[in-house]
Design an enzyme around this catalytic site. Structure first.
Site, short mmCIF file in Angstrom:
data_model
loop_
_atom_site.label_atom_id
_atom_site.label_comp_id
_atom_site.label_asym_id
_atom_site.label_seq_id
_atom_site.Cartn_x
_atom_site.Cartn_y
_atom_site.Cartn_z
N PRO A 158 0.82 -1.21 0.00
CA PRO A 158 0.00 0.00 0.00
C PRO A 158 0.86 1.26 0.00
CG PRO A 158 -0.91 -1.61 1.51
CD PRO A 158 0.41 -2.15 1.07
N TYR A 159 1.98 1.23 0.70
CA TYR A 159 2.90 2.38 0.68
C TYR A 159 3.32 2.71 -0.74
CZ TYR A 159 7.33 4.89 0.94
OH TYR A 159 8.35 5.79 0.75
#
Length: 336
Positions: A158-159
């Site tokens: 997700p980062y």
């Protein structure tokens, strides 16, 4: 001025903005700009790592040309950017492992919505250039020998997704038909050096060597990384400020790789003490390999790395010794 900045411009705009100025890389960029005589507005919420914030801001606050605005970037307005030539957008929510789960909203706010707000304010204020800090995490897993900018991004965390979204948002702002602001996005490869966050790998390795307390290595240690010294990243930012390009995305790395196991050995050589480790399963989003192809960075902004891994480790150890943050550091003389 540090030798790391050789080849960077010696003339900088009178007024600049550094978002994330209280952070690891942001404080170094702000300090370099101040050294060249720029008036720097640092914007940072200063909510994370209070000890690190004070340490990082101390050298900046000694300059009359530095002003700190403690604010959330979601609240930034064009007024803060009036008369500013270049914005260095370094503020972000970092960390691959912690981007999974309930904290994802923080990543969206800090890495996507905040970037959108910075670009809107910069455009409204007539800012000439925004230098955006991105990440090699946008590439994900790939079988090529080195990551070049033509690869289709495929982030594995997700980062990485939020960093790619922020990067693309900045670029589309600059590509609007009526846009006056230009954007250079810099994809960093595993940055380390003085002022590094305590949870980052190299600092943890040095601390483990000096204290004898084992650090955890996720995976088997055969992961390969392109480790980039923070002084090289600062130079890339300054070079990007003056690059002759409307929009561009470039890697900032060394083009060289080392396994985590070999890095542990090198840290042991530099400190003169072995690094005690324990192993844990690899975590989601942790890619096995990163290596920067830096040909485009050299072509577009004139960037080449200047600091070897051994020299960078020695400088980080010297800084840790000087700041007294690790028991036993002051008694260690880095090997040369």
């Amino acid at each position: 001025m540090s030798d790391d900045l050789a080849g960077a411009p010696v003339t900088v705009p009178g007024r600049t903005v550094v978002t994330g100025a209280a952070g690891f890389i942001g404080s170094h960029v702000a300090e370099a700009l101040l050294g060249y005589g720029s008036q720097v507005l640092g914007i940072d919420s200063c909510l994370r790592d209070p000890d690190g914030v004070g340490r990082n801001l101390a050298p900046l606050e000694r300059h009359d040309g530095f002003r700190l605005l403690r604010a959330d970037l979601l609240d930034v307005t064009a007024e803060e950017f009036e008369g500013v030539d270049t914005v260095f957008h370094l503020a972000a929510q970092p960390g691959v492992r912690t981007s999974w789960g309930s904290r994802f909203g923080q990543y969206c706010d800090s890495n996507i919505l905040a970037t959108h707000r910075v670009m809107e304010a910069a455009a409204a204020a007539g800012v000439r250039r925004v230098v955006v800090s991105s990440s090699s995490s946008v590439y994900g897993r790939t079988d090529v020998a080195a990551f070049d900018e033509s690869l289709a991004p495929s982030p594995m965390s997700p980062y990485g997704v939020t960093k790619l979204a922020g990067e693309q948002l900045a670029l589309v702002h600059a590509m609007r038909p009526d846009a006056t602001v230009s954007v250079i996005a810099l994809r960093y490869f595993t940055v380390y050096g003085p002022r590094q966050r305590d949870d980052m790998a190299i600092g943890r390795m040095i601390r483990a060597a000096l204290t004898g307390e084992p650090m955890t290595v996720f995976g088997d240690g055969r992961q390969q990384r392109d480790f980039t010294f923070v002084g090289d990243v600062v130079r890339a930012n300054l070079l990007a400020m003056g690059a002759d390009a409307r929009t561009a995305v470039v890697n900032v790395g060394t083009g060289e790789i080392v396994t985590v196991l070999d890095l542990l050995d090198l840290v042991g050589e530099v400190t003169g003490r072995p690094v005690p480790v324990t192993f844990a399963p690899a975590e989601a989003g942790d890619v096995p390999f990163t290596r920067a192809d830096v040909k485009e960075a050299e072509r577009v902004i004139g960037y080449r790395s200047a600091v070897s891994l051994r020299e960078g480790l020695q400088r980080q150890l010297e800084w840790m010794s000087a700041t007294g943050g690790v028991p036993g550091a002051a008694q260690v003389r880095p090997s040369r």
